[in-house]
Each structure stands twice: as C-alpha cells, then as structure tokens.
Design an enzyme around this catalytic site. Structure first.
Site, PDB file in Angstrom:
ATOM      1  N   LYS A 118      63.524  65.885  74.141  1.00 23.36           N
ATOM      2  CA  LYS A 118      62.826  66.420  75.312  1.00 23.36           C
ATOM      3  C   LYS A 118      62.646  65.366  76.412  1.00 23.36           C
ATOM      4  O   LYS A 118      62.484  65.717  77.576  1.00 23.36           O
ATOM      5  CB  LYS A 118      61.496  67.027  74.894  1.00 23.36           C
TER       6      LYS A 118
HETATM    7  C1  LIG Z   1      62.206  71.207  71.045  1.00 22.61           C
HETATM    8  C2  LIG Z   1      63.046  70.771  69.894  1.00 22.61           C
HETATM    9  C3  LIG Z   1      64.095  71.573  69.373  1.00 22.61           C
HETATM   10  C4  LIG Z   1      64.407  72.951  69.916  1.00 22.61           C
HETATM   11  O1  LIG Z   1      65.001  72.917  71.179  1.00 22.61           O
HETATM   12  P1  LIG Z   1      65.054  74.237  72.090  1.00 22.61           P
HETATM   13  O2  LIG Z   1      65.564  73.803  73.407  1.00 22.61           O
HETATM   14  O3  LIG Z   1      63.636  74.731  72.150  1.00 22.61           O
HETATM   15  O4  LIG Z   1      65.959  75.218  71.410  1.00 22.61           O
HETATM   16  C5  LIG Z   1      64.859  71.064  68.343  1.00 22.61           C
HETATM   17  N1  LIG Z   1      64.589  69.852  67.796  1.00 22.61           N
HETATM   18  C6  LIG Z   1      63.594  69.070  68.253  1.00 22.61           C
HETATM   19  C7  LIG Z   1      63.345  67.757  67.601  1.00 22.61           C
HETATM   20  C8  LIG Z   1      62.784  69.488  69.321  1.00 22.61           C
HETATM   21  O5  LIG Z   1      61.784  68.685  69.751  1.00 22.61           O
END
Ligand SMILES: *Cc1c(COP(=O)(O)O)cnc(C)c1O
Length: 504
Positions: A118
């Site tokens: 993120k």
């Molecule tokens: C947020 C997240 C996901 C999921 O990603 P999306 O874009 O919501 O599908 C997968 N793995 C981790 C470690 C995350 O923080």
C-alpha cells in the site's frame, strides 16, 4: 483526459478533481473515459529507466492535467524512502538454474516505509492531492479519515504526516490489530496526525467513519472550521493509478534478467481483497502490457473465486479471520470499475443496487464470457498457505508472507489445472517480517516464548534477510497516541481533532 462515473453519465471531471472528490457524485467510482496505450517500444525504453522515470511516464498518460515535472517530482519524493534503489525489485524463482524454464518473477512490492504494498500508492497520493488542491483552487484544509484493520492505517499515516493543508485521523479497533501493527500506528510522528483506538471491532470503526462521511451536520460544522473531509481508501483514483506502474516496471525488469523476451506474454497473479491491485494489472493489460491472463487469488473468504466461476457475486456468507487478514473482505469495491469497463454503466447501476438490497447480483452471460477470457480465479485454504510457505522456503530459500503465499498456491493450482506454463509475475504484497509468527510457524521454527521483536530476529537469521528498519526501530519507540473512544464518540473526536491546531 477526463473522468466519468461507473454508474451514470456525469459531467466529466479532471484527474485533480477526481482525486480530491474520491467518490463520484452519483455514488459511483471515477473511471477514465478512455484507456491510453503503451507501445512495445515504450516498454523497451522502460528497461533502461529508473522506477521513478517509469512512474512519470505511466502517470502522465492518465493525469493529463499535471505537468510531467510535477509527476516526476511527486514520484521522486514518494519513493525516496524505499529501502532499495530498484524500489520494486523482481526476484526470479527458477526450479533449475541450468534450465530456467517457466520462471516466476516475484515483484516485491513491500520495500516502502511500512513494509506493505500500500506504500506504493499511499506515499504518492498525498503529493498528488497537494497539486490537486493548487489546480482546483481549493482553499480548505483536507481531513483524511481512515478506519483500518491494520495495514492501510499505517501506510496512510506515513504518507500524510506533515503534508501541508492536510490532516489525517485513523481509527483502529482496540485489541483488533496485531501488536506490530498497533505499535506502527501509535508511534507515528507528525504535527497533523491523530490515531484513536475504538472500543469495538473493525466493522464498528468502519461504520463510524462511513456515518461521519454521510452526516451533513458534521460536514457543515467542519466547513465552518474551513475543513473538507476526504478518504484515502482504495476507491480513490489517485491510489489506483500509481499501482499500474509496477506491473510495467516488473515486466521491464524481467526483460532485463534475460529470462523474458520483449513482447512475450506473462500471466499475472495477485493476492486479492478489495480488487484494487489486480484492477491495476487489468489496466496495464488494456494499455498494452503483454499479459495473457490475470489470476485472482483469494483466501477462504473466496467471494471472488465464486464470482469469476459462476457469475454470481454473493456477500451473504460467513466471514473468516485468516492469517492473510488484508484479504479478509467480502465486498470488493473496485470490482465495480471492471464491470464498467467490460460492460456499461446501466448494468453497473443495476448490480450495485442489487448488491445493496439483497447482498448479491448475477452478471449477464455475455459479460461473464468476456471476463472468462481475461481472468482465472481460485483460492487457498489456511493449511495450503502454511504449506506453500514451507515449500517455497525449501525449494528456493525464499520467504514469502501469507498473502503472497496465497498467490503462489493459486498459481500452482492454475498450472496444474490448465497446463499453461506461461512465465508469471506474482505480486508480493507484504514483507514476511510483517507476519513473522505465521511464517516461522510455517517453516517449522518454534515461536513459543518469543515476543514480536525476538521473532523478527529469528526470521532474519533463518531467512538470511535484514529486518526492515521501520519494524526494527519500533522496539522502544515513544508511544505518541493513546486516545481511546467508544463507538458513539467518534464524531465528537473528529470535531475535536479538526479544531486543534498543527503543532508544527
Ligand atoms: C491490501 C492488501 C491486499 C489486498 O489488496 P487489494 O488491492 O485490496 O485487492 C493484499 N495483501 C496485502 C498485504 C495487503 O495489505
């Protein structure tokens, strides 16, 4: 390029407006009116570029009301912090180095300041918002409200800390996040940040935030303080577009390893929750990245697996807590954008109304057929996930976190079921150090009696990798946020924080 809504024909807006508004006025999501193209020659050029240059090249195709200099500056400042010059390095796993067939390139998306993918979006979003404020002439201060089950809160705090004309307030469920995640948040520095624990679970915190967004009286009170609410969650276009970059970048890196030829197709495997990350891969494919199939990997909250297999999206099901908690989601908001691009806004409106009233919807057969060509979906159980962490560790001396492990398991099921051995890019979404307990347990290391920091040390030795600095330095860091509130006190806390003045 202008942006419209997934649900109806609205007056098109610029990207700066889309980024500031977050949600379209009709409740839909902002989508680009057309999808720009990238040529193979461009990808060839990307192979010689740094990550930040690649980012500026992709961003400028979508954010046409920003100058190239602005975008380059935003990317440069955002990714400055990453702990490796490549920003998103590609680790290629091959069974036999003398006969490198069917390579799997693992795109490590977790080298940012909070060790989760993120960061790639939340480090640049505040900077894009900063320019958006200037471009639209918005004078108000922006207050970002976040409810978090762990990763998003810290990544948003790290991104928005001390960004001019913004404030950020994060609510997390008291006792509902891991100790490391809690420490990451309550030690956050910055004159414009607030972190408050809510006595309740994640749904309570999220419901509280949604209620505040929908409360006209609070908006009015905030407007009097010269403050406008905004959101940093993954429905914001400014979070999505930076994610397209790393798929092109990973492909270019793959070519640089000489294990992939320019123009050769890859499959992309993404551990999926809210459908943001895999949607970015979809945009990359539509733009011209040579992608054969997008493989959507879920944990036992497998609502998307069922959707892609049957055409029925059904959120009325049991919710499971798993060792890949960032994918414990039953409503994948960004799916709406895919349905718009492959279908049309009348359908999307109908599906979303049905989802709201009955909790499910079924797509029309022609739309289902289109999606079948592009996507494959499957899921991994908790047991599968632990097992594959161990297998990858033993085969490749490589450690993956439980989210990435879900993707690796689904890839192995895909290859077994379809015999399609096309080279793959796997999105590695979190550092294994963020989930030491699960990773150590999976590879058979005892964790009893080891606190979080001892577990980091242990994994560092076993995996032969250095502990990310941001996690190591939590040991003994000063606690700066100890506010706790009840569910029905959240609005009051927001108003109080809004009225406080920056400490810097
Ligand atoms: C947020 C997240 C996901 C999921 O990603 P999306 O874009 O919501 O599908 C997968 N793995 C981790 C470690 C995350 O923080």
């Amino acid at each position: 390029m202008k942006y419209t809504s997934t649900r109806s024909k609205i007056t098109p807006v610029t990207s700066a407006e889309a980024i500031l508004q977050g949600l379209a006025p009709d409740g839909g999501l902002f989508v680009p009116e057309t999808i720009p193209k990238i040529k193979l020659e461009d990808i060839q050029r990307f192979t010689k570029m740094r990550y930040v240059q690649r980012a500026a090249e992709i961003l400028k195709k979508f954010l046409t009301d920003y100058t190239e200099d602005e975008l380059f500056e935003c990317a440069e400042l955002a990714y400055n912090w990453f702990d490796t010059p490549a920003k998103v390095p590609l680790s290629v796993l091959v069974q036999d180095p003398n006969n490198p067939k069917n390579p799997v390139g693992v795109a490590e998306l977790w080298h940012g300041p909070t060790s989760a993918f993120k960061d790639l979006a939340l480090q640049i979003l505040p900077r894009l918002m900063g320019y958006a404020l200037k471009k639209t002439g918005e004078q108000k201060e922006i207050l970002i409200l976040v409810a978090t089950s762990g990763d998003t809160g810290k990544a948003a705090l790290a991104g928005f800390a001390d960004v001019p004309q913004t404030k950020i307030m994060v609510f997390y469920p008291n006792g509902g996040v891991s100790q490391i995640q809690r420490l990451q948040m309550i030690t956050q520095v910055g004159g414009n940040v607030n972190v408050t624990a809510v006595n309740g679970n994640f749904d309570d915190a999220q419901a509280g935030v949604k209620k505040i967004f929908g409360d006209e009286k609070i908006r009015q009170q905030l407007a009097e303080e010269n403050i406008k609410l905004s959101s940093a969650n993954s429905i914001n276009w400014g979070r999505l577009v930076p994610q397209i970059v790393y798929y092109f970048s990973a492909y270019a890196e793959f070519i640089n390893t000489k294990q992939l030829k320019l123009g050769e197709a890859v499959n992309i495997v993404v551990p999926t929750g809210n459908f943001g990350n895999i949607l970015a891969a979809y945009y990359a494919k539509r733009m011209g990245l040579p992608v054969k199939r997008l493989i959507c990997a879920s944990n036992v909250n497998n609502v998307l697996t069922e959707f892609f297999r049957t055409g029925v999206y059904n959120r009325n099901r049991e919710f499971h807590r798993t060792i890949s908690p960032s994918m414990d989601i039953l409503v994948s908001s960004n799916l709406e954008r895919l349905l718009y691009h492959e279908g049309h806004s009348d359908q999307v409106k109908r599906f979303m109304t049905q989802l709201n009233t009955t909790g499910n919807f079924r797509i029309d057969p022609p739309l289902k057929k289109k999606l079948d060509k592009i996507f494959y979906a499957d899921f991994a159980t908790e047991e599968d996930t632990l097992k594959i962490i161990k297998e990858i560790f033993e085969h490749f001396k490589y450690t993956v976190d439980p989210h990435t492990a879900v993707a690796m398991k689904v890839l192995s099921k895909y290859r077994r079921d379809t015999h399609d051995m096309t080279s793959c890019i796997v999105a590695a979404t979190a550092s294994p150090f963020k989930f030491t307990n699960a990773v150590l347990t999976a590879i058979g290391e005892p964790v009893e009696g080891l606190n979080d920091f001892k577990q980091l040390d242990r994994l560092s030795i076993v995996a032969n990798r250095t502990i990310p600095k941001n996690l190591a330095k939590l040991d003994g860091a000063e606690i700066l946020h100890s506010d706790v509130c009840e569910k029905d006190e959240m609005a009051e806390r927001v108003l109080k924080f809004a009225a406080s003045h920056h400490e810097n």
